[in-house]
Scaffold this motif. Structure first.
Motif, mmCIF file in Angstrom:
data_model
loop_
_atom_site.group_PDB
_atom_site.id
_atom_site.type_symbol
_atom_site.label_atom_id
_atom_site.label_comp_id
_atom_site.label_asym_id
_atom_site.label_seq_id
_atom_site.Cartn_x
_atom_site.Cartn_y
_atom_site.Cartn_z
ATOM 1 N N ASN A 63 -24.629 -35.185 -13.392
ATOM 2 C CA ASN A 63 -23.551 -35.247 -12.396
ATOM 3 C C ASN A 63 -23.730 -34.243 -11.266
ATOM 4 O O ASN A 63 -22.782 -33.926 -10.563
ATOM 5 N N ARG A 64 -24.916 -33.732 -11.080
ATOM 6 C CA ARG A 64 -25.156 -32.750 -10.019
ATOM 7 C C ARG A 64 -25.071 -33.399 -8.649
ATOM 8 O O ARG A 64 -25.533 -34.520 -8.449
ATOM 9 N N LYS A 65 -24.475 -32.654 -7.724
ATOM 10 C CA LYS A 65 -24.384 -33.122 -6.346
ATOM 11 C C LYS A 65 -24.772 -31.990 -5.417
ATOM 12 O O LYS A 65 -24.445 -30.830 -5.659
ATOM 13 N N GLU A 66 -25.460 -32.342 -4.347
ATOM 14 C CA GLU A 66 -25.801 -31.357 -3.325
ATOM 15 C C GLU A 66 -24.723 -31.392 -2.258
ATOM 16 O O GLU A 66 -24.423 -32.446 -1.696
ATOM 17 N N VAL A 67 -24.143 -30.244 -1.997
ATOM 18 C CA VAL A 67 -23.015 -30.151 -1.071
ATOM 19 C C VAL A 67 -23.390 -29.229 0.083
ATOM 20 O O VAL A 67 -23.810 -28.089 -0.151
ATOM 21 N N PRO A 68 -23.261 -29.685 1.340
ATOM 22 C CA PRO A 68 -23.494 -28.781 2.475
ATOM 23 C C PRO A 68 -22.277 -27.879 2.664
ATOM 24 O O PRO A 68 -21.136 -28.319 2.576
ATOM 25 N N LEU A 69 -22.540 -26.602 2.903
ATOM 26 C CA LEU A 69 -21.462 -25.627 3.033
ATOM 27 C C LEU A 69 -21.667 -24.836 4.318
ATOM 28 O O LEU A 69 -22.599 -24.044 4.441
ATOM 29 N N SER A 70 -20.792 -25.055 5.305
ATOM 30 C CA SER A 70 -20.873 -24.358 6.587
ATOM 31 C C SER A 70 -20.374 -22.921 6.460
ATOM 32 O O SER A 70 -19.684 -22.576 5.503
ATOM 33 N N ARG A 71 -20.698 -22.115 7.451
ATOM 34 C CA ARG A 71 -20.193 -20.745 7.495
ATOM 35 C C ARG A 71 -18.661 -20.772 7.494
ATOM 36 O O ARG A 71 -18.048 -21.566 8.195
ATOM 37 N N PHE A 72 -18.055 -19.920 6.690
ATOM 38 C CA PHE A 72 -16.606 -19.781 6.532
ATOM 39 C C PHE A 72 -15.953 -21.031 5.927
ATOM 40 O O PHE A 72 -14.776 -21.257 6.090
ATOM 41 N N ASP A 73 -16.741 -21.825 5.221
ATOM 42 C CA ASP A 73 -16.205 -23.008 4.546
ATOM 43 C C ASP A 73 -16.164 -22.724 3.045
ATOM 44 O O ASP A 73 -16.774 -21.770 2.557
ATOM 45 N N SER A 74 -15.456 -23.560 2.316
ATOM 46 C CA SER A 74 -15.351 -23.366 0.869
ATOM 47 C C SER A 74 -15.375 -24.715 0.162
ATOM 48 O O SER A 74 -15.146 -25.761 0.770
ATOM 49 N N VAL A 75 -15.650 -24.662 -1.131
ATOM 50 C CA VAL A 75 -15.645 -25.850 -1.979
ATOM 51 C C VAL A 75 -14.734 -25.551 -3.163
ATOM 52 O O VAL A 75 -14.784 -24.470 -3.743
ATOM 53 N N LEU A 76 -13.926 -26.514 -3.502
ATOM 54 C CA LEU A 76 -13.052 -26.413 -4.673
ATOM 55 C C LEU A 76 -13.828 -26.950 -5.869
ATOM 56 O O LEU A 76 -14.168 -28.136 -5.918
ATOM 57 N N LEU A 77 -14.158 -26.100 -6.821
ATOM 58 C CA LEU A 77 -14.974 -26.515 -7.956
ATOM 59 C C LEU A 77 -14.252 -27.492 -8.876
ATOM 60 O O LEU A 77 -14.895 -28.208 -9.637
ATOM 61 N N ASP A 78 -12.930 -27.534 -8.795
ATOM 62 C CA ASP A 78 -12.153 -28.489 -9.588
ATOM 63 C C ASP A 78 -12.604 -29.927 -9.325
ATOM 64 O O ASP A 78 -12.474 -30.795 -10.181
ATOM 65 N N ASP A 79 -13.117 -30.185 -8.108
ATOM 66 C CA ASP A 79 -13.550 -31.533 -7.736
ATOM 67 C C ASP A 79 -14.842 -31.948 -8.433
ATOM 68 O O ASP A 79 -15.208 -33.118 -8.420
#
Length: 200
Positions: A63-79
């Motif tokens: 279930n691995r996904k590659e996620v782009p993360l911009s400067r000052f951005d965040s990802v919610l790991l719950d997703d």
């Protein structure tokens, strides 16, 4: 003993009433005229200048996904994880110090009680910048930098929200090697907190 998803409720383990009612630094006052709000173009020299999105791999096994993360951005790991909670932040720089704002026990009806603030600081850059040693002397004004204050909603009882960069405290005191919030009891009427900063 009351329990919730996160374990025992601290209110029932330790009586903190006398601690949170103390005022530890009663002679230190923050003045409004000591602060200035500036626009993004004026702040640019103090902030990480990377515009490259970081590619982060999140997930387990198939279930691995590659996620782009911009400067000052965040990802919610719950997703990405069914039973895991958390946040992934891209500060744009190398982190040398971070600390949560200490908060006293909240009123159970307070909807903002799950809001926490995380101070993050270090170097403006990561790999393409000269790194400073802990004993490197940086005269004031020679290295512009910022302390990032991230707002996070940390609750298992409310819907999750992505972390967001709420404010940057800009300074010219150099690389921050460590930072710690002053202890409990320093909230004032305007809810201003103080932070201890170690620079070299």
């Amino acid at each position: 003993m009351d329990m919730d998803y996160e374990g025992p409720d601290a209110d029932y383990l330790i009586d903190t009433t006398d601690i949170y009612e103390q005022t530890v630094y009663e002679n230190i006052r923050v003045q409004n005229d000591e602060w200035e709000i500036i626009d993004e173009s004026e702040a640019a020299p103090y902030l990480p200048d990377t515009t490259t999105k970081r590619k982060v791999t999140i997930g387990l096994q198939e279930n691995r996904k590659e996620v782009p993360l911009s400067r000052f951005d965040s990802v919610l790991l719950d997703d990405y994880f069914e039973l895991r909670k958390g946040h992934l932040l891209n500060t744009g720089g190398s982190i040398w110090g971070l600390d949560f704002v200490p908060k006293g026990p909240a009123d159970k009806d307070d909807k903002t009680s799950s809001i926490q603030y995380l101070a993050v600081a270090g170097l403006r850059g990561t790999t393409d910048q000269e790194h400073f040693g802990l004993n490197t002397i940086q005269p004031t004004g020679t290295y512009k930098n910022a302390i990032q204050l991230w707002r996070l909603k940390l609750s298992t009882k409310q819907a999750p929200e992505r972390a967001r960069l709420d404010m940057c405290l800009l300074h010219d005191f150099g690389v921050i090697c460590d930072l710690r919030w002053c202890p409990y009891g320093v909230f004032e009427d305007e809810n201003v907190k103080r932070i201890n900063i170690k620079t070299e």
